[in-house]
Structures are given as C-alpha cells and as structure tokens.
Design an enzyme around this catalytic site. Structure first.
Site, mmCIF file in Angstrom:
data_model
loop_
_atom_site.group_PDB
_atom_site.id
_atom_site.type_symbol
_atom_site.label_atom_id
_atom_site.label_comp_id
_atom_site.label_asym_id
_atom_site.label_seq_id
_atom_site.Cartn_x
_atom_site.Cartn_y
_atom_site.Cartn_z
ATOM 1 N N HIS A 1 2.636 5.340 8.026
ATOM 2 C CA HIS A 1 2.069 5.401 6.676
ATOM 3 C C HIS A 1 0.542 5.367 6.721
ATOM 4 O O HIS A 1 -0.051 4.410 7.223
ATOM 5 C CB HIS A 1 2.593 4.204 5.881
ATOM 6 C CG HIS A 1 2.256 4.225 4.429
ATOM 7 N ND1 HIS A 1 1.676 3.154 3.787
ATOM 8 C CD2 HIS A 1 2.445 5.176 3.484
ATOM 9 C CE1 HIS A 1 1.522 3.437 2.506
ATOM 10 N NE2 HIS A 1 1.978 4.658 2.301
ATOM 11 N N ARG A 2 -0.070 6.452 6.245
ATOM 12 C CA ARG A 2 -1.533 6.605 6.301
ATOM 13 C C ARG A 2 -2.040 6.456 7.742
ATOM 14 O O ARG A 2 -3.157 6.005 7.976
ATOM 15 C CB ARG A 2 -2.230 5.623 5.353
ATOM 16 C CG ARG A 2 -1.700 5.702 3.916
ATOM 17 C CD ARG A 2 -2.353 4.708 2.980
ATOM 18 N NE ARG A 2 -1.542 4.530 1.784
ATOM 19 C CZ ARG A 2 -1.705 3.580 0.878
ATOM 20 N NH1 ARG A 2 -2.694 2.700 1.032
ATOM 21 N NH2 ARG A 2 -0.923 3.476 -0.165
ATOM 22 N N HIS B 1 -6.522 7.843 0.017
ATOM 23 C CA HIS B 1 -5.453 7.398 -0.869
ATOM 24 C C HIS B 1 -5.908 7.119 -2.294
ATOM 25 O O HIS B 1 -5.321 7.613 -3.250
ATOM 26 C CB HIS B 1 -4.772 6.139 -0.317
ATOM 27 C CG HIS B 1 -3.712 5.606 -1.238
ATOM 28 N ND1 HIS B 1 -3.970 4.650 -2.205
ATOM 29 C CD2 HIS B 1 -2.402 5.917 -1.358
ATOM 30 C CE1 HIS B 1 -2.862 4.402 -2.875
ATOM 31 N NE2 HIS B 1 -1.899 5.151 -2.387
ATOM 32 N N ASP C 1 -2.554 11.202 2.427
ATOM 33 C CA ASP C 1 -2.778 11.495 1.012
ATOM 34 C C ASP C 1 -3.909 12.500 0.876
ATOM 35 O O ASP C 1 -4.927 12.397 1.564
ATOM 36 C CB ASP C 1 -3.159 10.214 0.265
ATOM 37 C CG ASP C 1 -2.153 9.104 0.473
ATOM 38 O OD1 ASP C 1 -1.132 9.110 -0.232
ATOM 39 O OD2 ASP C 1 -2.381 8.238 1.342
ATOM 40 N N LYS D 1 -1.915 13.947 -4.416
ATOM 41 C CA LYS D 1 -2.243 12.909 -5.385
ATOM 42 C C LYS D 1 -2.620 13.498 -6.745
ATOM 43 O O LYS D 1 -3.097 14.634 -6.839
ATOM 44 C CB LYS D 1 -3.428 12.076 -4.874
ATOM 45 C CG LYS D 1 -3.212 11.454 -3.506
ATOM 46 C CD LYS D 1 -2.132 10.409 -3.520
ATOM 47 C CE LYS D 1 -2.581 9.132 -4.217
ATOM 48 N NZ LYS D 1 -1.571 8.052 -4.064
ATOM 49 N N GLU E 1 2.044 10.100 7.701
ATOM 50 C CA GLU E 1 1.955 10.339 6.261
ATOM 51 C C GLU E 1 0.497 10.218 5.869
ATOM 52 O O GLU E 1 -0.235 9.365 6.390
ATOM 53 C CB GLU E 1 2.807 9.312 5.504
ATOM 54 C CG GLU E 1 2.890 9.521 3.999
ATOM 55 C CD GLU E 1 1.806 8.767 3.221
ATOM 56 O OE1 GLU E 1 1.725 8.961 1.997
ATOM 57 O OE2 GLU E 1 1.055 7.992 3.846
ATOM 58 N N ASP F 1 3.542 0.749 7.535
ATOM 59 C CA ASP F 1 2.146 0.495 7.894
ATOM 60 C C ASP F 1 2.036 -0.042 9.316
ATOM 61 O O ASP F 1 0.932 -0.160 9.849
ATOM 62 C CB ASP F 1 1.534 -0.541 6.943
ATOM 63 C CG ASP F 1 1.387 -0.027 5.525
ATOM 64 O OD1 ASP F 1 1.005 1.140 5.348
ATOM 65 O OD2 ASP F 1 1.661 -0.799 4.576
ATOM 66 N N GLU G 1 1.139 13.766 0.971
ATOM 67 C CA GLU G 1 1.288 13.378 -0.433
ATOM 68 C C GLU G 1 0.159 13.993 -1.254
ATOM 69 O O GLU G 1 -1.020 13.733 -0.997
ATOM 70 C CB GLU G 1 1.279 11.861 -0.618
ATOM 71 C CG GLU G 1 1.429 11.493 -2.094
ATOM 72 C CD GLU G 1 1.438 10.006 -2.381
ATOM 73 O OE1 GLU G 1 1.213 9.646 -3.566
ATOM 74 O OE2 GLU G 1 1.656 9.216 -1.452
#
Length: 254
Positions: A9-10, A51, A38, A113, A36, A245, A111
């Site tokens: 995640h990120r 993000h 954003d 946004k 992943e 994370d 993702e």
C-alpha cells in the site's frame, strides 16, 4: 491456500515515505506481487503520485495539489513528515517514473483520486485519459489494475480501453453490508461499471462474501491489513488480494 496477490500500500507506508520512489524501491526487495499508488494532477496537468488532496500532512509545503504547478511540487520534500525521520529528502514522483521503476517486476494498482477544494470533491479534468495514455506509453496495460472510489470514472476508463482491469473501491461511505442480498446488489452495481474487481475496506468483510462475489465472476481485494495474523486469516478465507502498509509481513504467510 488461495494464491493471494500481495500488495504494498503506497509502496509500504509504514516502512518508507508513502508514494515515493524510496518506498517503491523498498517494495521491490519484499515478498510482494504489486504496489498500490495514488494519482492526482498538478495545476499544469502533470500526473503525480500522491495520496492527499493537500500537501500539509506529508510534505514541507501547504495547499491543494490542484493549485500547485509541477515544478513547485517537485521542490517539496515528500519525506518531511515520515515518523522517526528519513535520511534524505524525497521528491513527489510522476506516474511515469514509478511505472518505469517497476515495469516487468511488479503489478501496479493505480488509484485515481478525486480532486478536492474547500471541502468540495470534483473530478480532475481528463484524468482518466491521461492515466491510460501514460500506462499505454509504458506498455503496461496488462500489468495494471485501475481502482477508484469514483465509480463513474471506472466506466469511463473501460470506454477508453475495453481491455483494462478495473476495480471499485468500497468504503463505509459507499456501502453497508446488511445481508446476502446487499452483497449481490453491490456486485450488480460493480458489474454495471465494467469492473472485474471489488476492493473492500477490510472492516466491511465477512467470510461468506468470498463465495457470493466469486459466484458473480468478480475478484475480491481487501485493504488495509496491517497485522500478520489478519493477513494469514484473510488469505485462508480465499480473498484474491491483500493490501498492507507492512508488506514485510507477507514473509509470514505460509
């Protein structure tokens, strides 16, 4: 055990400054299948990996992403607020830079946004076309899953390129799991958007959802799972993807 996709995640937000090249480079050293990230647009139309809608939490800058030109975004330190500090500054990366880093090595969950100004959400102009164009230029369409809480943009993505993999992000704000029928209705809505994936907040999940969602031909992803025991339990439940994370914890999955 079901072969679950392991997603950082990120890039692994608890291990390195989130959504930076440092985080994504670190993810490459860990037992993960995908990162992943954003994507937002700067004022002058550059696709940046970040993000928050504002710069305040993560950088040494302030203000809305959509009000700042790319050159000014690049002058900021995206590691400024990393807990415990970080040994050097990190720039806000472009989508192209991240794709180039992981191409042929990891899948990418992108993702898309929504923009936000003065508490009001909106759509970045032509962001769907811009993201697809960038991924196509990198020759990575088959390596990317496009996700968003903005479900109409998922339909738009499929209209641009019919072969894309897309997934609907689902939170408490968008859906409440009441019973089996509510799960079926969610599947119907997601399928109507052209999605192949449902990506749930893990707090919405219950074990019977796996079969209900799989019966509709959809895959199920869960986020954000930050305990080794939960990763193990949910992998055994048969979900298709787990996002965390703490991607180092995937080493504990049997």
């Amino acid at each position: 055990m079901n072969q679950v996709q392991r997603v950082a995640h990120r890039g692994g937000a608890q291990l390195a400054p989130e959504n930076t090249l440092a985080a994504f480079r670190n993810a490459l050293t860990l037992p993960v299948d995908a990162i992943e990230l954003d994507v937002q647009l700067s004022r002058d139309g550059q696709l940046v990996v970040f993000h928050d809608n504002t710069l305040d939490r993560l950088t040494n800058g302030t203000g809305n992403i959509l009000d700042v030109d790319f050159a000014d975004l690049r002058s900021l330190n995206a590691a400024a607020s990393f807990p415990g500090g970080w040994p050097q500054p990190e720039q806000i990366p472009t989508l192209a830079e991240v794709l180039a880093l992981v191409k042929g090595r990891l899948r990418v969950y992108i993702e898309i946004k929504l923009s936000k100004r003065d508490g009001v959400y909106g759509r970045y102009p032509k962001i769907a076309e811009a993201v697809v164009r960038e991924v196509w230029a990198a020759k990575m369409l088959s390596q990317v899953l496009f996700i968003s809480f903005d479900w109409p943009v998922l339909t738009e993505l499929r209209s641009i390129e019919s072969d894309l993999q897309v997934g609907a992000l689902v939170s408490h704000d968008l859906w409440t799991p009441k019973n089996e029928q509510s799960v079926r209705e969610l599947c119907d809505e997601v399928l109507s958007r052209g999605c192949q994936w449902v990506s749930l907040d893990q707090r919405l999940f219950a074990d019977p959802m796996v079969n209900l969602i799989h019966q509709r031909g959809l895959k199920l992803a869960l986020w954000t799972v930050n305990k080794a025991a939960d990763l193990e339990r949910l992998a055994r439940a048969g979900v298709d993807s787990l996002t965390t994370d703490r991607p180092d914890l995937f080493s504990y999955l049997s």
